[in-house]
Design an enzyme around this catalytic site. Structure first.
Site, mmCIF file in Angstrom:
data_model
loop_
_atom_site.group_PDB
_atom_site.id
_atom_site.type_symbol
_atom_site.label_atom_id
_atom_site.label_comp_id
_atom_site.label_asym_id
_atom_site.label_seq_id
_atom_site.Cartn_x
_atom_site.Cartn_y
_atom_site.Cartn_z
ATOM 1 N N ASP A 225 0.831 -1.203 0.000
ATOM 2 C CA ASP A 225 0.000 0.000 0.000
ATOM 3 C C ASP A 225 0.868 1.257 0.000
ATOM 4 O O ASP A 225 1.833 1.353 0.761
ATOM 5 C CB ASP A 225 -0.882 -0.037 1.260
ATOM 6 C CG ASP A 225 -1.966 1.022 1.258
ATOM 7 O OD1 ASP A 225 -2.836 0.951 0.387
ATOM 8 O OD2 ASP A 225 -1.936 1.910 2.130
ATOM 9 N N GLU A 277 14.121 -15.546 -0.013
ATOM 10 C CA GLU A 277 14.496 -16.668 0.856
ATOM 11 C C GLU A 277 13.439 -17.764 0.842
ATOM 12 O O GLU A 277 13.688 -18.878 1.270
ATOM 13 C CB GLU A 277 14.636 -16.197 2.313
ATOM 14 C CG GLU A 277 15.862 -15.389 2.606
ATOM 15 C CD GLU A 277 15.799 -14.839 4.033
ATOM 16 O OE1 GLU A 277 15.170 -15.482 4.910
ATOM 17 O OE2 GLU A 277 16.350 -13.759 4.252
HETATM 18 C C1 GLC Z 1 -4.109 3.030 -0.709
HETATM 19 C C2 GLC Z 1 -5.368 2.206 -0.637
HETATM 20 C C3 GLC Z 1 -6.493 3.085 -0.236
HETATM 21 C C4 GLC Z 1 -6.191 3.675 1.113
HETATM 22 C C5 GLC Z 1 -4.856 4.407 1.100
HETATM 23 C C6 GLC Z 1 -4.384 4.688 2.487
HETATM 24 O O1 GLC Z 1 -4.127 3.940 -1.732
HETATM 25 O O2 GLC Z 1 -5.584 1.548 -1.846
HETATM 26 O O3 GLC Z 1 -7.708 2.393 -0.203
HETATM 27 O O4 GLC Z 1 -7.193 4.564 1.486
HETATM 28 O O5 GLC Z 1 -3.860 3.634 0.509
HETATM 29 O O6 GLC Z 1 -3.981 3.519 3.128
#
Ligand code: GLC
Ligand code: MG
Length: 564
Positions: A225, A277
């Site tokens: 993310d 790994e």
């Molecule tokens: C990413 C996710 C989104 C979230 C953001 C903050 O872009 O896809 O849904 O709100 O990160 O974590």
């Protein structure tokens, strides 16, 4: 329990491929948004047992893997992207035993499982952040986050003008343990998502340990993310522009001091070594809203991550010229670093593509559509979405499918504002409606309560009535339905090994027609307004719509063909 104890028997049943032929280079990966896929207990929120029960759908559809959005312990301030405990399952979704069972069952069915990891920020309810608040300024507890003193005579002004992606300032002031107004902490997203300080070795070590925790349990990889956000420019220099939701860069400004900083690459080199790994070709996928493709390619160099989402492709309008440009640029950029190109049209953060394509190409669309906004042409949107999907599956590389697009689901564009849950809606002072419209629970059975999403009529967001006729059981076995078109395309993609293929542009068609060859398949997509004659000797294998006149390619239709 520690990860060491569980390590022994998890692992992966999948064989390792020769370098250059790893599964993820050509895989079709299906995104499950756990809140909205399948609910087992009738509380209106999807859960892991629900997902387990619906896994056979993915086998029937013909994808290679699923990616699960976060199911970890979380106050759900950003639908689980605010994680309070990275090693436990939120009770709303089940427990750790359910997660293990999900991985085991998926593997048994031949499906790989990619999980989400959220390293840019934690929840404010994470034990680290609680400790940081309790400890007061200056100590090691605060040094895991980005706490700073405020500006102004009494520290009453934020440390800089950075804005939150969800609207409003990116800084919030805390009350110190002694009750006085105190320091400020950075949150590029919601106030409940404090950013971690990735220059802190404890942060780095903790995330390596979290990676191992899930790799030990058999996860086949991670979707990372906000992969472009972890490192901030030293000194947190001023940058005073409003951010568009999830727009990693804006051509009008120089690169923001919090996106795409050089320091992120060292982190991913370490993660690469950790993943390597483990047996079975585990994959690391970047969610990085970075432009242009050459910049994104830096995340997937040989010793870094394996894949990155191709958002340049996602935002490209349904126009042959634009598509040619972005496909060429994407392939060139990824070829240069030996990484596969990925293709994606929808996810849980953007308007579903069947809705986007229901507006004239190039329309600047709002972040979330409400009942009083201009509404899409639903039929045209679906027609173009199906055509665009056949283009995507015809391209070499790896493709992502977002849950429900195989049913042709549109965005819910008339959700009542009082049911909205995306923090964007509140933080933007009701200016941006946000992402709830693409997160509505999936219709499986037309005549069941909640259209088969769960055993009761409860759904955490209301389902549009028009979804009844899009339910899976209405489309299953019906030739030409969106679902059967996806299935046929995925089967043909496998049969003709298109994921592992090479693209070759084909000349001789009108400019509105996108024409390329991938192996023995000719892909033709008519983005123009008029039907185009198909040349002699072209045998249609698959079409995004039934063809009424055999040798005509109608507007907004894609065909896969064989040349005799
Ligand atoms: C990413 C996710 C989104 C979230 C953001 C903050 O872009 O896809 O849904 O709100 O990160 O974590
Ligand atoms: Mg439930």
């Amino acid at each position: 329990m520690t990860s060491e104890i569980l390590q022994a028997d998890a692992g992966t049943p999948f064989p390792e491929a020769e370098p250059g032929h790893e599964w993820w280079r050509s895989a079709v990966i299906y995104q499950v948004y756990p809140r909205s896929w399948a609910d087992s207990d009738g509380d209106g929120v999807g859960d892991l047992p629900g997902i387990i029960s619906r896994l056979p759908h993915l086998v029937e559809l013909g994808v290679d893997a699923l990616w699960l959005s976060p199911f970890y312990v979380s106050p759900q301030a950003d639908a689980g992207y605010d994680v309070a405990d990275y090693r436990a399952v939120d009770p709303v979704f089940g427990d750790l035993a359910d997660a293990d069972e999900l991985v085991r069952r998926a593997h048994e069915l031949g499906l790989r499982v990619v999980v989400d990891i959220v390293p840019n920020h934690t929840s404010d309810e994470h034990e680290w952040f609680r400790a940081a608040l309790a400890a007061g300024p200056g100590g090691p507890e605060r040094a895991r986050y980005l706490f700073r003193d405020g500006l102004g005579e009494h520290g009453e002004l934020p440390p800089n003008s950075w804005r939150s992606v969800f609207g409003g300032p990116a800084w919030t002031r805390v009350t110190e343990p002694d009750g006085t107004p105190g320091q400020w902490y950075l949150h590029l997203f919601d106030v409940k998502q404090p950013d971690l300080d990735w220059t802190n070795p404890q942060v780095r070590a903790e995330f390596v340990s979290i990676l191992r925790f899930w790799l030990d349990r058999g996860a086949d990889g991670f979707r990372i993310d906000v992969a472009h956000g972890l490192v901030k420019a030293p000194g947190l220099p001023e940058w005073d522009h409003e951010l568009e939701l999830l727009e990693g860069s804006d051509a009008r400004f120089s690169r923001p001091p919090f996106w795409d900083q050089e320091g992120v690459h060292e982190i991913y080199r370490e993660w690469h070594r950790v993943a390597a790994e483990y047996a079975g070709d585990r994959v690391l996928v970047a969610e990085a809203w970075v432009d242009p493709p050459s910049r994104i390619a830096r995340y997937v160099r040989e010793d870094e991550l394996h894949q990155s989402f191709n958002f340049s492709y996602l935002v490209t309008p349904w126009r042959a010229d634009d598509l040619r440009t972005v496909v060429t640029a994407s392939l060139e950029a990824m070829d240069a670093v030996g990484a596969p190109t990925t293709w994606v049209l929808s996810n849980h953060d953007v308007l579903r593509h069947s809705t986007r394509f229901g507006f004239p190409p190039g329309t600047k669309l709002p972040n979330g559509i409400g009942a009083d906004d201009p509404q899409p042409d639903v039929a045209l949107g679906l027609r173009r979405a199906r055509a665009a999907t056949l283009v995507m599956f015809g391209l070499p590389g790896s493709a992502y499918v977002y849950q429900g697009e195989e049913l042709g689901l549109p965005e819910h564009t008339t959700l009542p504002d009082d049911v909205r849950q995306d923090p964007t809606w509140v933080r933007s002072a009701n200016e941006h409606r946000g992402r709830d419209g693409c997160r509505v629970p999936i219709p499986w059975e037309a005549d069941a309560p909640s259209y088969g999403f769960g055993p009761t009529s409860a759904t955490w967001l209301p389902q549009p009535e028009a979804w009844r006729e899009l339910a899976l059981d209405v489309q299953r076995g019906v030739p030409g339905s969106t679902y059967e078109t996806y299935r046929a395309a995925l089967a043909a993609r496998r049969e003709h090994r298109l994921g592992e293929g090479r693209l070759q542009w084909v000349d001789g068609y009108p400019a509105d027609v996108l024409a390329f060859r991938n192996g023995d398949v000719l892909v033709l997509a008519n983005t123009g307004a008029a039907a185009v004659a198909l040349p002699d000797g072209v045998e249609v294998l698959l079409a995004s719509e039934p063809l009424n006149v055999a040798d005509q390619l109608p507007a907004d239709v894609t065909v896969w063909a064989r040349e005799r």
